[in-house]
Design a protein around this motif. Structure first.
Motif, short mmCIF file in Angstrom:
data_model
loop_
_atom_site.label_atom_id
_atom_site.label_comp_id
_atom_site.label_asym_id
_atom_site.label_seq_id
_atom_site.Cartn_x
_atom_site.Cartn_y
_atom_site.Cartn_z
N GLU A 183 0.84 -1.17 0.01
CA GLU A 183 0.03 0.01 0.02
C GLU A 183 0.85 1.24 0.12
OE1 GLU A 183 -2.52 -0.25 3.28
OE2 GLU A 183 -3.46 -2.08 2.77
N SER A 184 2.26 1.17 0.12
CA SER A 184 2.98 2.14 0.16
C SER A 184 3.17 2.93 -1.22
CB SER A 184 4.51 1.72 0.94
OG SER A 184 5.04 1.01 -0.22
N ILE A 185 3.59 4.32 -1.04
CA ILE A 185 3.88 5.12 -2.05
C ILE A 185 5.57 5.65 -1.75
CG2 ILE A 185 3.24 7.21 -3.47
CD1 ILE A 185 0.75 6.87 -2.10
N LYS A 186 5.95 5.81 -3.07
CA LYS A 186 7.50 5.86 -2.82
C LYS A 186 7.56 7.21 -2.13
CE LYS A 186 11.56 6.57 -5.87
NZ LYS A 186 12.14 6.44 -7.23
N GLY A 187 8.63 7.40 -1.18
CA GLY A 187 9.02 8.52 -0.54
C GLY A 187 7.86 9.05 0.72
N SER A 188 6.89 7.89 1.08
CA SER A 188 5.85 8.09 2.09
C SER A 188 6.87 7.98 3.28
CB SER A 188 4.99 7.13 2.30
OG SER A 188 5.37 5.81 2.27
N LYS A 189 6.03 8.52 4.43
CA LYS A 189 6.70 8.66 5.60
C LYS A 189 5.86 7.67 6.66
CE LYS A 189 7.87 13.37 4.79
NZ LYS A 189 7.79 14.58 5.39
N VAL A 190 6.71 7.57 7.78
CA VAL A 190 5.91 6.63 8.80
C VAL A 190 4.93 7.86 9.50
CG1 VAL A 190 6.18 5.82 11.18
CG2 VAL A 190 7.90 5.26 9.50
N PRO A 191 3.63 7.29 9.67
CA PRO A 191 2.57 8.32 10.08
C PRO A 191 3.11 8.97 11.48
CG PRO A 191 1.56 6.35 9.28
CD PRO A 191 3.01 6.07 9.23
N VAL A 192 2.90 10.01 11.71
CA VAL A 192 3.51 10.69 12.77
C VAL A 192 2.58 10.17 14.10
CG1 VAL A 192 3.68 12.95 14.06
CG2 VAL A 192 4.35 12.75 11.73
N LEU A 193 1.34 10.14 13.75
CA LEU A 193 0.61 9.61 15.13
C LEU A 193 0.73 8.23 15.46
CD1 LEU A 193 -1.67 10.36 17.05
CD2 LEU A 193 -3.49 9.89 15.25
N ALA A 194 0.97 7.21 14.57
CA ALA A 194 1.54 5.73 14.87
C ALA A 194 2.95 5.93 15.37
CB ALA A 194 1.48 4.97 13.46
N LEU A 195 3.66 6.77 14.84
CA LEU A 195 5.05 6.79 15.44
C LEU A 195 4.75 7.26 17.14
CD1 LEU A 195 8.24 6.84 15.70
CD2 LEU A 195 8.24 9.24 14.51
N THR A 196 4.09 8.37 17.37
CA THR A 196 3.85 8.97 18.64
C THR A 196 3.39 7.80 19.50
OG1 THR A 196 3.77 10.79 17.73
CG2 THR A 196 2.89 10.54 19.86
N THR A 197 2.44 7.28 19.06
CA THR A 197 1.55 6.13 20.04
C THR A 197 2.72 4.92 20.31
OG1 THR A 197 -0.44 6.29 18.72
CG2 THR A 197 -0.10 4.37 20.07
N ILE A 198 3.52 4.35 19.28
CA ILE A 198 4.49 3.50 19.64
C ILE A 198 5.60 4.12 20.47
CG2 ILE A 198 6.36 1.86 18.54
CD1 ILE A 198 4.62 1.89 15.99
N VAL A 199 6.23 5.19 20.28
CA VAL A 199 7.07 5.80 21.19
C VAL A 199 6.65 5.90 22.84
CG1 VAL A 199 8.22 8.17 21.86
CG2 VAL A 199 8.27 7.01 19.43
N LEU A 200 5.18 6.31 22.84
CA LEU A 200 4.69 6.49 24.12
C LEU A 200 4.59 4.96 24.91
CD1 LEU A 200 1.92 9.37 23.97
CD2 LEU A 200 4.20 9.59 24.45
N GLY A 201 4.09 4.26 24.14
CA GLY A 201 3.85 2.88 24.53
C GLY A 201 5.26 2.26 25.08
N THR A 202 6.39 2.58 24.08
CA THR A 202 7.65 1.92 24.45
C THR A 202 8.18 2.50 25.70
OG1 THR A 202 8.01 1.37 22.07
CG2 THR A 202 10.16 1.38 23.72
N THR A 203 7.79 3.63 25.70
CA THR A 203 8.48 4.75 27.12
C THR A 203 7.88 4.10 28.18
OG1 THR A 203 8.83 6.55 25.62
CG2 THR A 203 8.69 6.76 28.23
N GLY A 204 6.59 3.64 28.26
CA GLY A 204 5.76 2.97 29.51
C GLY A 204 6.37 1.70 29.86
N ILE A 205 6.91 0.87 28.86
CA ILE A 205 7.57 -0.43 29.05
C ILE A 205 8.91 -0.13 29.81
CG2 ILE A 205 8.42 -2.47 28.09
CD1 ILE A 205 6.04 -2.15 26.04
#
Length: 313
Positions: free
Chosen positions: A184-206
């Motif tokens: 589903e990706s398009i060349k040059g696309s980015k990691v969605p910021v909201l998804a990244l933030t969610t993973i970062v916050l969850g990882t920080t909790g762990i």
């Protein structure tokens, strides 16, 4: 109102929420182990954001999760030092200015790890920041001996890891589109910021939870749980973390012409003013001069962006 002005106003609100979050956190760590507090706060915030970003998370391939978790690991380490420093700090406003030095360190980390050129503004900002740190290190107005407190060292360490986090965070949002699944990706696309933030916050909790399990006793907190403490934790997780990052992500999505890099400099100022009202804090002459020089270093470091801000759009 165009999107650029709307983004700027939302980011001003974000800085206010971040400043208020310092108060919530200080109240909480006065009643429970600081690392345990951070674990509960960020894990709850991560769960709340997951309810909003679940579609973006479902599209991430394993490599995207791993890249994001690496950023979360660094952020988690930074928060370990930050909350321990906050718990030991005698002055919340001063702590906020020390933590803000991570902004000045970003280009230095980029140079050391990624061989990026250091802007001239950073070279000008560094000695000003060191001068500010020197004034904050004066143990008393009449005592001119430099003395770094344990809280100062912890907060400066957290600022260094924050600078590393900022660098990694920028690069993860620009990695190749292979992080998306099912073609589903398009060349040059980015990691969605909201998804990244969610993973970062969850990882920080762990991460903070694991460190807390090793270093801190949990039983006294849960055995004597008070409604007031639950309130501070919930406020920190919802308003100070989940809502703050959600609004920040929304503001960033509105336009690329926002003056966020300038506006975020307001956080230590808001924190100091709110701490004066909340905890009746005051500053002696050395603290005032030190915070002034640190604020000046932040302004010098973002001077180009400030010039763009005062010019007509």
């Amino acid at each position: 109102m165009n999107n650029a002005y709307k983004a700027d106003l939302i980011l001003v609100l974000v800085t206010l929420l971040a400043a208020i979050s310092w108060m919530f956190s200080k109240e909480a760590v006065l009643q429970m182990p600081p690392l345990l507090f951070m674990s509960v706060r960020f894990f709850l915030a991560g769960l709340l954001l997951a309810c909003v970003s679940y579609k973006a998370l479902a599209k991430l391939a394993l490599s995207g999760w791993l890249h994001s978790a690496r950023v979360g690991l660094v952020f988690g380490v930074a928060m370990c030092f930050w909350v321990t420093g906050l718990a030991k700090a005698s002055h919340v406003g001063e702590a906020a200015f020390l933590a803000s030095l991570g902004v000045v360190m970003v280009p230095i980390i980029a140079r050391v790890l990624f061989r990026e050129a250091i802007p001239r503004s950073t070279w000008l900002a560094l000695p000003v920041a060191v001068l500010g740190l020197g004034f904050l290190s004066l143990s008393a107005p009449m005592d001119r001996a430099l003395k770094l407190e344990t809280a100062h060292i912890l907060l400066l360490t957290s600022a260094t890891f924050f600078a590393l986090y900022f660098n990694l965070n920028t690069r993860v949002t620009n990695i190749p589109s292979s992080i998306l699944k099912n073609g589903e990706s398009i060349k040059g696309s980015k990691v969605p910021v909201l998804a990244l933030t969610t993973i970062v916050l969850g990882t920080t909790g762990i991460i903070t939870g694991l460190v807390s399990a090793i270093l801190e006793p949990w039983y006294p907190t849960f055995a004597n749980l008070q409604a007031e403490l639950v309130g501070w934790v919930v406020l920190s997780a919802t308003i100070g973390t989940a809502l703050r990052f959600l609004l920040q992500t929304y503001a960033q999505s509105l336009t690329a012409n926002s003056h966020g890099v300038v506006i975020m400099v307001l956080e230590p100022l808001w924190t100091t003013l709110i701490a004066m009202a909340w905890f009746s804090e005051t500053m002696n002459t050395s603290q005032l001069v030190g915070c002034f020089f640190i604020l000046l270093s932040l302004i010098v470091n973002r001077f180009k962006a400030i010039i763009q801000l005062v010019r007509p759009r």
